[in-house]
Enzyme design. Structure first.
Site, PDB file in Angstrom:
ATOM      1  N   SER A 178      26.877  15.412  64.922  1.00 15.98           N
ATOM      2  CA  SER A 178      26.758  16.255  64.612  1.00 15.98           C
ATOM      3  C   SER A 178      27.752  15.688  62.453  1.00 15.98           C
ATOM      4  CB  SER A 178      26.920  17.386  65.513  1.00 15.98           C
ATOM      5  OG  SER A 178      26.395  19.166  64.921  1.00 15.98           O
ATOM      6  N   ASN A 179      27.897  17.701  62.640  1.00 14.46           N
ATOM      7  CA  ASN A 179      28.978  17.995  61.394  1.00 14.46           C
ATOM      8  C   ASN A 179      29.802  19.176  61.080  1.00 14.46           C
ATOM      9  OD1 ASN A 179      27.530  20.930  60.246  1.00 14.46           O
ATOM     10  ND2 ASN A 179      25.588  18.498  60.326  1.00 14.46           N
ATOM     11  N   HIS A 180      30.738  19.471  60.707  1.00 22.07           N
ATOM     12  CA  HIS A 180      30.948  20.692  60.663  1.00 22.07           C
ATOM     13  C   HIS A 180      31.100  21.905  60.736  1.00 22.07           C
ATOM     14  CE1 HIS A 180      34.499  17.459  61.736  1.00 22.07           C
ATOM     15  NE2 HIS A 180      34.697  16.798  60.062  1.00 22.07           N
TER      16      HIS A 180
END
Ligand code: PMT
Length: 419
Positions: free
Chosen positions: A231-233
Site C-alpha cells: 500500500s502507500n501513505h
C-alpha cells in the site's frame, strides 16, 4: 449530565449547528442501546431551531421511552400504523412528505437490512419507502455485526440509492468489545444534517447543484497473503476534503474511497474499496453517470500476480514476489470522458513539472494538481498541501494552505471550467 458525560441541557455546547433553523427533521429511532443518544440528538436539533417529529420502531421503546422523546421533541411519538385508542391512521406518506430530512439514528443492522430489501413491516420503514427528502442513517451495532459482509453490502446498496451514512465511530461498545460500530456522537450527526440541508454559504451551495462528480481518495491495498499487503501513505484527507467541498456546493458526489479512518463528509455518497481493481470497477461505474471526476487516490501501479491463500512462511534465502500492472483508472476515464471534466493529481519527488505535464497529456486530464514531497507540509497525511494547477495553457502555483482550502480552490477551478 448522562452516564456518558453528555450535557442534556445544552447538548453540543460550544458547537453551533448551522443549517437547521426552521427545517423539519423526522427522527427515526430503532432498537439499539444507542437509542439513549437520540434524546441528546433531539435536543440538539431543537436547540438549532429545527422542528422535530419522532417515529420509533416497537423495539426502540424498550431502550428509550416515548414519553422522553415526546417531551424533548414537543410532538407526539409515532410507533404504530394505527392509534390503538381511537383507530386514527398514522400516515407514513404524509410524514415522508412533511420532512426536509429523515434521520434514522440509531439505525440497527436489522433496520438497515430491511431498508436495503424494501421490507416495510413497521411505520419507520414504510415512512422510509415513502420519503421524498434526503435520508440519513447513523448505524449503531456491535463491531462484528458492522463488519459482516451482509451489513456492508446493505450499506453499500443504500448508499448507491442516495442514502447518506454517518459513519459509526471506533471505541468501546455496549458489548464490552472495542471496535467500529458505535453510533456517531449526536453533535456530529446534527452537524452532518445541518450541512446537508444547507448550513454552508447558500451561494456556494447552489453553484454545483445538479452536477454529479466522482472523487477517488485514499490508498489502495494489494494483498500478498491473508496477512500482508502492498500500500502507500495516503490518508484520504485531500480527497475527502475535495468531496466535501463539491458536496457543500450542491453537487451529487460519489466518493470512491480506499481504507481510511476518516468520517464521510456531509452529503457525500461513499463507496469503500480495497484494491486498485475494486477502485477501477467502482469509479468507472460511477463515472458513466457523472459530469466529472477528481482522481485524488494514490492507486497501486502494481499488484501481486497471485495472492497466497495461506500465510507465506519464512524460508532460507531471498524471496521474490511477482507483480503485474494494475489498470490505470484515470487513463480509462480519460479515454471515455468525451465532454466530461477530468481532474488528476500527480505526487512527485523529482522532475515535477515534466512528470505532471506528461500525466496531464497521457491521461487526458483537463487539469492536474501537482504536489511534491520536496515541499514541506505537502503530500501525504498532513492537514496542509502545497499544489500547482497545470493545464494546457499554463500553471498556477498556490502557497501552502490547509487541504480544506486547496479543495475549495479546486472546486472554484472546476466551477469556472464548467461555466
Ligand atoms: O490522502 P492524503 O494523505 O491527503 O494525500 C494526498 C495525496 C498525496 C495522495 C494526493 O494529493 C495525491 O497526490 N494523489 C495522487 C497520488 C498519486 O499516486 O499520483 P500518481 O502520479 O501515481 O497518479 C497520477 C494520477 O492517476 C492520479 O490522479 C491517480 O489518482 C491516478 N491513477 C494512478 C494509477 C492508477 N492505477 N489509477 C489512477 O487513477
Amino acid at each position: 449530565m448522562d452516564s456518558q458525560g453528555h450535557d442534556i441541557q445544552s447538548p453540543g455546547a460550544g458547537r453551533t449547528v448551522e443549517g437547521l433553523a426552521g427545517r423539519r427533521i423526522l427522527l427515526g429511532i430503532t432498537g439499539s442501546i444507542a437509542a439513549y443518544k437520540a434524546a441528546v440528538l433531539c435536543r440538539l436539533l431543537k436547540c438549532a431551531g429545527a422542528e422535530v417529529r419522532v417515529v420509533m420502531t416497537p423495539l426502540a421503546k424498550q431502550f428509550i421511552t416515548p414519553l422522553t422523546m415526546a417531551t424533548l421533541s414537543k410532538n407526539p411519538i409515532l410507533v404504530e400504523f394505527f392509534d390503538p385508542e381511537n383507530g386514527a391512521w398514522n400516515s407514513h406518506v404524509s410524514l415522508g412528505e412533511w420532512a426536509d430530512c429523515y434521520l434514522i439514528a440509531p439505525a440497527t443492522a436489522n433496520t438497515l437490512a430491511k431498508m436495503a430489501c424494501g421490507i416495510a413491516d413497521n411505520l419507520l420503514l414504510t415512512t422510509y419507502l415513502s420519503a421524498r427528502c434526503p435520508v440519513v442513517v447513523s448505524p449503531a451495532m456491535d463491531l462484528d455485526m458492522y463488519a459482516h459482509p451482509a451489513t456492508q453490502e446493505n450499506l453499500r446498496r443504500l448508499a448507491e440509492r442516495g442514502v447518506r451514512i454517518v459513519q459509526p465511530a471506533e471505541g468501546e461498545l455496549a458489548s464490552g468489545l472495542t471496535g467500529k460500530g458505535r453510533m456517531a456522537e449526536p453533535a456530529d450527526i446534527a452537524a452532518f444534517v445541518g450541512q446537508l440541508l444547507g448550513g454552508e454559504n447558500p451561494e456556494k451551495k447552489k453553484s454545483l447543484q445538479g452536477r454529479r462528480f466522482v472523487v477517488t481518495a485514499g490508498a489502495t491495498i494489494e494483498a500478498i497473503d491473508p496477512v500482508r499487503f502492498i500500500s502507500n501513505h495516503s490518508s484520504g484527507k485531500m480527497g475527502y476534503a475535495i468531496a466535501g467541498a463539491l458536496a457543500a456546493r450542491g453537487a451529487d458526489v460519489t466518493l470512491v474511497s480506499g481504507r481510511t479512518a476518516l468520517p464521510t463528509p456531509a452529503g457525500v455518497r461513499r463507496t469503500d474499496v480495497l484494491s486498485a481493481a475494486e477502485m477501477y470497477d467502482a469509479a468507472t461505474a460511477a463515472f458513466d453517470r457523472a459530469d466529472g471526476a477528481v482522481m485524488c487516490a494514490a492507486v497501486a501501479d502494481y499488484t501481486p500476480d497471485t495472492v497466497s491463500e495461506t500465510k507465506i512462511k519464512k524460508c532460507g534465502g531471498e524471496m521474490c514476489i511477482t507483480l503485474r500492472r494494475t489498470r490505470d483508472i484515470a487513463a480509462e476515464l480519460g479515454a471515455r470522458k468525451s465532454s466530461r471534466l477530468l481532474v488528476g493529481f500527480a505526487l512527485e519527488t523529482h522532475d515535477e513539472q515534466v512528470n505532471a505535464e506528461a500525466k496531464l497529456a497521457k491521461k487526458n486530464f483537463d487539469f492536474i494538481v501537482l504536489n511534491s514531497l520536496r515541499d514541506a507540509g505537502a503530500g501525504f497525511r498532513g492537514d496542509t498541501n502545497k499544489v500547482t494547477f497545470i493545464d494546457r495553457s499554463g500553471r498556477e502555483e498556490l502557497p501552502l494552505m490547509p487541504k480544506s482550502e486547496v479543495a475549495e480552490r479546486i472546486a472554484d477551478k472546476i466551477e469556472s471550467l464548467l461555466k
